[in-house]
Design a protein around this motif. Structure first.
Motif, mmCIF file in Angstrom:
data_model
loop_
_atom_site.group_PDB
_atom_site.id
_atom_site.type_symbol
_atom_site.label_atom_id
_atom_site.label_comp_id
_atom_site.label_asym_id
_atom_site.label_seq_id
_atom_site.Cartn_x
_atom_site.Cartn_y
_atom_site.Cartn_z
ATOM 1 N N UNK A 184 42.302 8.657 11.211
ATOM 2 C CA UNK A 184 43.340 8.155 9.588
ATOM 3 C C UNK A 184 42.122 7.781 8.659
ATOM 4 N N UNK A 185 41.494 8.854 7.612
ATOM 5 C CA UNK A 185 40.335 7.830 7.086
ATOM 6 C C UNK A 185 40.817 6.704 6.495
ATOM 7 N N UNK A 186 41.973 6.712 6.513
ATOM 8 C CA UNK A 186 42.394 5.539 5.016
ATOM 9 C C UNK A 186 42.721 4.409 5.657
ATOM 10 N N UNK A 187 41.864 4.081 7.097
ATOM 11 C CA UNK A 187 41.425 3.026 7.580
ATOM 12 C C UNK A 187 40.604 2.529 7.507
ATOM 13 N N UNK A 188 39.683 3.202 7.013
ATOM 14 C CA UNK A 188 38.337 2.562 6.872
ATOM 15 C C UNK A 188 37.815 2.231 5.634
ATOM 16 N N UNK A 189 37.088 1.262 5.563
ATOM 17 C CA UNK A 189 36.650 0.465 4.388
ATOM 18 C C UNK A 189 35.365 0.470 3.669
ATOM 19 N N UNK A 190 35.020 1.239 3.004
ATOM 20 C CA UNK A 190 34.022 1.251 2.897
ATOM 21 C C UNK A 190 32.903 1.071 1.705
ATOM 22 N N UNK A 191 31.849 0.879 1.828
ATOM 23 C CA UNK A 191 31.013 0.105 0.777
ATOM 24 C C UNK A 191 29.611 0.985 0.441
ATOM 25 N N UNK A 192 29.639 1.565 -0.728
ATOM 26 C CA UNK A 192 28.925 2.028 -1.037
ATOM 27 C C UNK A 192 27.270 1.758 -1.988
ATOM 28 N N UNK A 193 26.449 1.922 -1.907
ATOM 29 C CA UNK A 193 25.327 1.378 -2.548
ATOM 30 C C UNK A 193 24.729 1.623 -3.204
ATOM 31 N N UNK A 194 24.285 1.858 -4.576
ATOM 32 C CA UNK A 194 22.876 2.884 -4.820
ATOM 33 C C UNK A 194 22.813 2.280 -6.418
ATOM 34 N N UNK A 195 21.901 2.506 -6.691
ATOM 35 C CA UNK A 195 21.259 1.623 -7.759
ATOM 36 C C UNK A 195 21.348 2.462 -8.941
ATOM 37 N N UNK A 196 21.176 4.203 -8.649
ATOM 38 C CA UNK A 196 21.773 4.913 -9.597
ATOM 39 C C UNK A 196 22.959 4.786 -9.711
ATOM 40 N N UNK A 197 24.499 4.220 -11.098
ATOM 41 C CA UNK A 197 25.505 4.390 -10.740
ATOM 42 C C UNK A 197 25.909 5.803 -11.115
#
Length: 483
Positions: free
Chosen positions: A17-30
């Motif tokens: 169930x992927x909705x259970x996981x909170x992800x942070x995507x970090x990149x200075x190229x928007x």
């Protein structure tokens, strides 16, 4: 890159169930950050985006994430700093590093420092999703292991013993030292103080934890059947012995036997129990064959065994065999700091059990519970809380939900419902500045509520913000005094 990631077809549905996981995507190229985010959101992940290292660091400081995908090369705060911060603030989080060809050796170094994996540019949607899926599976496995251990500890371990008081902390410290040994233990204390739970905790934290713990209450067994329950019997040894039967000692072989209310054991059985403890073998009732047993014995009593020895109703030699190590459980009236903590624990437990959404104790009820002498100890408190949860109809556990014993309850003469600290404190503050008296009242109320600041503010009839300001000031005063 952007078009490659966003144009990809969604991957087949996975059991995770992927909705259970909170992800942070970090990149200075928007644009690159947005492309990765859209690719992951299409398959069900919940994503937050940071387009600079400082923004990511601020998010990690104040929020929780399960997986972080971060570029290696960024201004101000780079990927290695994000990894270090995640290791410090979110130790359960998996970090995936995004790197160009030139920085692959640094990415390998990052994995040695705790990163889960790295993605080399250019990134394909399938590779991104596959790495994140593996990271999510890792997080899920760790969650399941944590939940399993928590359930075991909640039910059997020292963590299942609810307390905040120094008295109980001393007991727990002693239990931890005892559990790892094979010593025979005698637990003393009034009815309802939790003797069986302590026996379970000793067993669960001992080398015998993978074997059985067998509990036998000698008071609950007919006097003429105690020996059969303990040692077993052979067919025909008495009227109802229609077949051979093993007793508690055989059944617990290799594990732990907990004998509750050992003070109620008949004298004839006491003699046989002493022999078993000395020889580590039993003989079934009506039999002749000796059977070797390897059992750790934990016994408990709420009766004064020393007085019973003087009266001739308990054997002196057995007493000293049972009390190799003694644990004395204090009555609840002597550990009042635990009352509020136990109230809250049982409230949550019975709300779940009886399918109720929420309910909270009022300050008036909290004060009554704190002042009551609890002759039935934790068992009585547990029953009272369940009664209140069952009777409640408005979500407020107030005086109208109290059991009869607590309605119009006033401290009896000679009881210690008013704690010594309260008496001594009130006397010692006569003629003292109001600020000093106020601080004493706040600190004592916090003790009474188990350090629940919102509850303390209600009882003191002041705003929560006022209470927080006072506590901050007290801390500043202490820091200045120490420096």
């Amino acid at each position: 890159m952007t078009s490659d990631l966003t144009a990809a077809t969604d991957s087949p549905a996975e059991p995770l169930d992927r909705s259970k996981y909170r992800l942070l995507v970090v990149d200075n190229e928007a644009a690159h950050a947005r492309a990765m985010t859209e690719s992951l959101e299409k398959v069900g992940y919940v994503c937050e985006v940071a387009t600079s290292g400082p923004d990511a660091a601020a998010l990690i400081q104040r929020e929780t994430f399960d997986i972080i995908i971060t570029d290696m090369v960024m201004n101000d705060v780079d990927g290695m700093k994000i990894l270090a911060l995640a290791n410090e603030r979110l130790p359960e989080c998996e970090v995936v590093m995004v790197t160009g060809h030139a920085t692959v050796p640094i990415a390998v170094e990052a994995m040695q420092l705790g990163a889960f994996n790295f993605l080399e540019k250019p990134i394909t949607p399938s590779r991104l999703r596959a790495i994140v899926e593996k990271a999510a599976e890792n997080v899920e496995l760790r969650r399941q292991n944590t939940e399993l251990m928590q359930r075991l500890d909640e039910r059997f371990g020292f963590e299942g013993i609810i307390y905040t008081s120094k008295k109980m902390q001393t007991v727990i410290d002693r239990l931890r030292r005892i559990a790892a040994t094979d010593a025979t233990v005698l637990i003393t204390g009034e009815s309802g103080t939790g003797k069986e739970m302590v026996a379970q905790a000793i067993h669960q934290n001992s080398p015998r934890k993978n074997k059985r713990i067998v509990a036998l209450n000698t008071r609950a067994v007919s006097e003429n059947l105690v020996e059969s329950e303990l040692f077993g019997h052979v067919k025909g040894s008495f009227t109802d012995a229609v077949s051979d039967r093993e007793g508690a000692f055989e059944y617990a072989n290799g594990g732990t036997l907990f004998l509750d209310e050992v003070g109620d054991m008949p004298m004839s059985t006491q003699i046989k129990l002493l022999r078993v403890l000395e020889e580590s073998q039993i003989t079934r009732v009506g039999g002749n064959k000796s059977i070797k047993v390897n059992v750790r014995l934990i016994s408990a009593t709420n009766r004064p065994l020393e007085e019973m020895i003087d009266a001739g109703t308990f054997r002196n030699d057995l007493y000293f065999r049972l009390k190799v190590v003694t644990i004395e459980l204090p009555p609840l009236r002597e550990r009042r700091d635990d009352v509020i903590t136990l109230m809250d624990h049982f409230r949550k437990m019975f709300l779940r059990r009886h399918g109720k959404s929420s309910a909270h104790f009022t300050p008036a009820v909290t004060k009554k519970f704190f002042a009551y002498d609890w002759p039935g100890n934790i068992r009585q408190l547990r029953n009272f809380v369940e009664t209140m949860v069952v009777l409640d109809t408005d979500g407020s556990l107030d005086e109208d939900d109290l059991p009869p014993e607590l309605i119009d309850e006033t401290p009896q003469e000679g009881s210690d419902a008013t704690t010594p600290a309260l008496i001594e404190g009130s006397m010692s503050f006569v003629g003292k500045p109001l600020a000093e008296i106020e601080r004493w009242a706040i600190e004592e109320t916090l003790k009474m509520t188990g350090n629940n600041r919102e509850e303390a503010a209600k009882i003191l009839q002041i705003g929560a913000r006022t209470l927080y300001r006072r506590l901050d000031q007290y801390k500043k005063d202490e820091d200045e005094a120490n420096s």
